[in-house]
Motif scaffolding. Sequence first.
Motif, PDB file in Angstrom:
ATOM      1  N   LYS A   1       0.825  -1.208   0.000  1.00  0.00           N
ATOM      2  CA  LYS A   1       0.000   0.000   0.000  1.00  0.00           C
ATOM      3  C   LYS A   1       0.861   1.260   0.000  1.00  0.00           C
ATOM      4  O   LYS A   1       0.586   2.219  -0.729  1.00  0.00           O
ATOM      5  CB  LYS A   1      -0.927   0.020   1.219  1.00  0.00           C
ATOM      6  CG  LYS A   1      -2.047  -0.999   1.153  1.00  0.00           C
ATOM      7  CD  LYS A   1      -2.853  -0.991   2.442  1.00  0.00           C
ATOM      8  CE  LYS A   1      -3.908  -2.080   2.420  1.00  0.00           C
ATOM      9  NZ  LYS A   1      -4.725  -2.111   3.642  1.00  0.00           N
ATOM     10  N   PHE A   2       1.913   1.261   0.818  1.00  0.00           N
ATOM     11  CA  PHE A   2       2.776   2.447   0.890  1.00  0.00           C
ATOM     12  C   PHE A   2       3.613   2.587  -0.383  1.00  0.00           C
ATOM     13  O   PHE A   2       3.865   3.704  -0.828  1.00  0.00           O
ATOM     14  CB  PHE A   2       3.659   2.402   2.134  1.00  0.00           C
ATOM     15  CG  PHE A   2       2.879   2.550   3.413  1.00  0.00           C
ATOM     16  CD1 PHE A   2       1.997   3.604   3.598  1.00  0.00           C
ATOM     17  CD2 PHE A   2       3.011   1.627   4.429  1.00  0.00           C
ATOM     18  CE1 PHE A   2       1.263   3.744   4.774  1.00  0.00           C
ATOM     19  CE2 PHE A   2       2.295   1.753   5.606  1.00  0.00           C
ATOM     20  CZ  PHE A   2       1.412   2.809   5.776  1.00  0.00           C
ATOM     21  N   MET A   3       4.017   1.489  -0.966  1.00  0.00           N
ATOM     22  CA  MET A   3       4.763   1.555  -2.232  1.00  0.00           C
ATOM     23  C   MET A   3       3.884   2.122  -3.350  1.00  0.00           C
ATOM     24  O   MET A   3       4.370   2.763  -4.258  1.00  0.00           O
ATOM     25  CB  MET A   3       5.282   0.168  -2.633  1.00  0.00           C
ATOM     26  CG  MET A   3       6.414  -0.345  -1.760  1.00  0.00           C
ATOM     27  SD  MET A   3       7.892   0.700  -1.803  1.00  0.00           S
ATOM     28  CE  MET A   3       8.474   0.388  -3.451  1.00  0.00           C
ATOM     29  N   GLU A   4       2.574   1.863  -3.244  1.00  0.00           N
ATOM     30  CA  GLU A   4       1.629   2.359  -4.255  1.00  0.00           C
ATOM     31  C   GLU A   4       1.188   3.795  -3.980  1.00  0.00           C
ATOM     32  O   GLU A   4       0.354   4.334  -4.694  1.00  0.00           O
ATOM     33  CB  GLU A   4       0.407   1.431  -4.327  1.00  0.00           C
ATOM     34  CG  GLU A   4       0.744   0.061  -4.886  1.00  0.00           C
ATOM     35  CD  GLU A   4      -0.399  -0.929  -4.778  1.00  0.00           C
ATOM     36  OE1 GLU A   4      -1.384  -0.670  -4.041  1.00  0.00           O
ATOM     37  OE2 GLU A   4      -0.303  -1.985  -5.427  1.00  0.00           O
ATOM     38  N   GLY A   5       1.735   4.399  -2.918  1.00  0.00           N
ATOM     39  CA  GLY A   5       1.479   5.808  -2.673  1.00  0.00           C
ATOM     40  C   GLY A   5       0.552   6.139  -1.519  1.00  0.00           C
ATOM     41  O   GLY A   5       0.221   7.305  -1.317  1.00  0.00           O
ATOM     42  N   ARG A   6       0.125   5.155  -0.773  1.00  0.00           N
ATOM     43  CA  ARG A   6      -0.726   5.459   0.376  1.00  0.00           C
ATOM     44  C   ARG A   6       0.025   6.321   1.373  1.00  0.00           C
ATOM     45  O   ARG A   6       1.197   6.095   1.646  1.00  0.00           O
ATOM     46  CB  ARG A   6      -1.190   4.166   1.046  1.00  0.00           C
ATOM     47  CG  ARG A   6      -2.110   4.454   2.228  1.00  0.00           C
ATOM     48  CD  ARG A   6      -2.621   3.203   2.849  1.00  0.00           C
ATOM     49  NE  ARG A   6      -3.405   3.515   4.021  1.00  0.00           N
ATOM     50  CZ  ARG A   6      -4.561   2.984   4.305  1.00  0.00           C
ATOM     51  NH1 ARG A   6      -5.072   2.100   3.478  1.00  0.00           N
ATOM     52  NH2 ARG A   6      -5.198   3.300   5.403  1.00  0.00           N
ATOM     53  N   LYS A   7      -0.659   7.303   1.928  1.00  0.00           N
ATOM     54  CA  LYS A   7      -0.039   8.222   2.877  1.00  0.00           C
ATOM     55  C   LYS A   7      -0.474   7.943   4.319  1.00  0.00           C
ATOM     56  O   LYS A   7       0.294   8.089   5.244  1.00  0.00           O
ATOM     57  CB  LYS A   7      -0.426   9.663   2.535  1.00  0.00           C
ATOM     58  CG  LYS A   7      -0.098  10.056   1.104  1.00  0.00           C
ATOM     59  CD  LYS A   7       1.272  10.647   1.007  1.00  0.00           C
ATOM     60  CE  LYS A   7       1.534  11.195  -0.370  1.00  0.00           C
ATOM     61  NZ  LYS A   7       2.439  10.404  -1.152  1.00  0.00           N
ATOM     62  N   ASN A   8      -1.741   7.562   4.504  1.00  0.00           N
ATOM     63  CA  ASN A   8      -2.342   7.397   5.817  1.00  0.00           C
ATOM     64  C   ASN A   8      -1.947   6.064   6.454  1.00  0.00           C
ATOM     65  O   ASN A   8      -1.987   5.025   5.805  1.00  0.00           O
ATOM     66  CB  ASN A   8      -3.867   7.466   5.648  1.00  0.00           C
ATOM     67  CG  ASN A   8      -4.614   7.425   6.939  1.00  0.00           C
ATOM     68  OD1 ASN A   8      -4.039   7.213   8.003  1.00  0.00           O
ATOM     69  ND2 ASN A   8      -5.911   7.627   6.845  1.00  0.00           N
ATOM     70  N   VAL A   9      -1.584   6.106   7.747  1.00  0.00           N
ATOM     71  CA  VAL A   9      -1.248   4.871   8.455  1.00  0.00           C
ATOM     72  C   VAL A   9      -2.427   4.356   9.280  1.00  0.00           C
ATOM     73  O   VAL A   9      -2.332   3.323   9.934  1.00  0.00           O
ATOM     74  CB  VAL A   9      -0.015   5.042   9.387  1.00  0.00           C
ATOM     75  CG1 VAL A   9       1.218   5.374   8.589  1.00  0.00           C
ATOM     76  CG2 VAL A   9      -0.280   6.051  10.478  1.00  0.00           C
TER      77      VAL A   9
END
Length: 120
Positions: A49-57
């Motif tokens: 998800k973070f590699m795909e650009g997600r910002k929110n944790v």
Amino acid sequence: MLSANAEQRANIKFLTKLGKSATETYNLLTEVYGDQCLSRTQVFEWFKKFMEGRKNVGNDPKSGRTRFESVDAVKAKATQLLKSITQDDLQHCFQQWKIRMERCRDRGGDYIEGDNISTV
């Protein structure tokens, strides 16, 4: 203050920005959090998800979850349905059950769902 899971997700986000692989990230989290570490699957999913650009944790929204009825509502509904069964329907179901039980007994305990049952 972040929950333990959100803290780990923040660390996953940080490690992706550092260029670590998903496996390296999981190994580092395991070293830090031990038994409290997210599962390997969860780490890899969040890594992606973070590699795909997600910002929110934060947690994903829980849309689509089924709401369960209260026990009292279920009891009331069951009572209503049971009261709507006619005596003839109940007697027919009982006879069908007896036939199935006898067949099960005759077969040494083998019960086959969907047997064509003749009416008594």
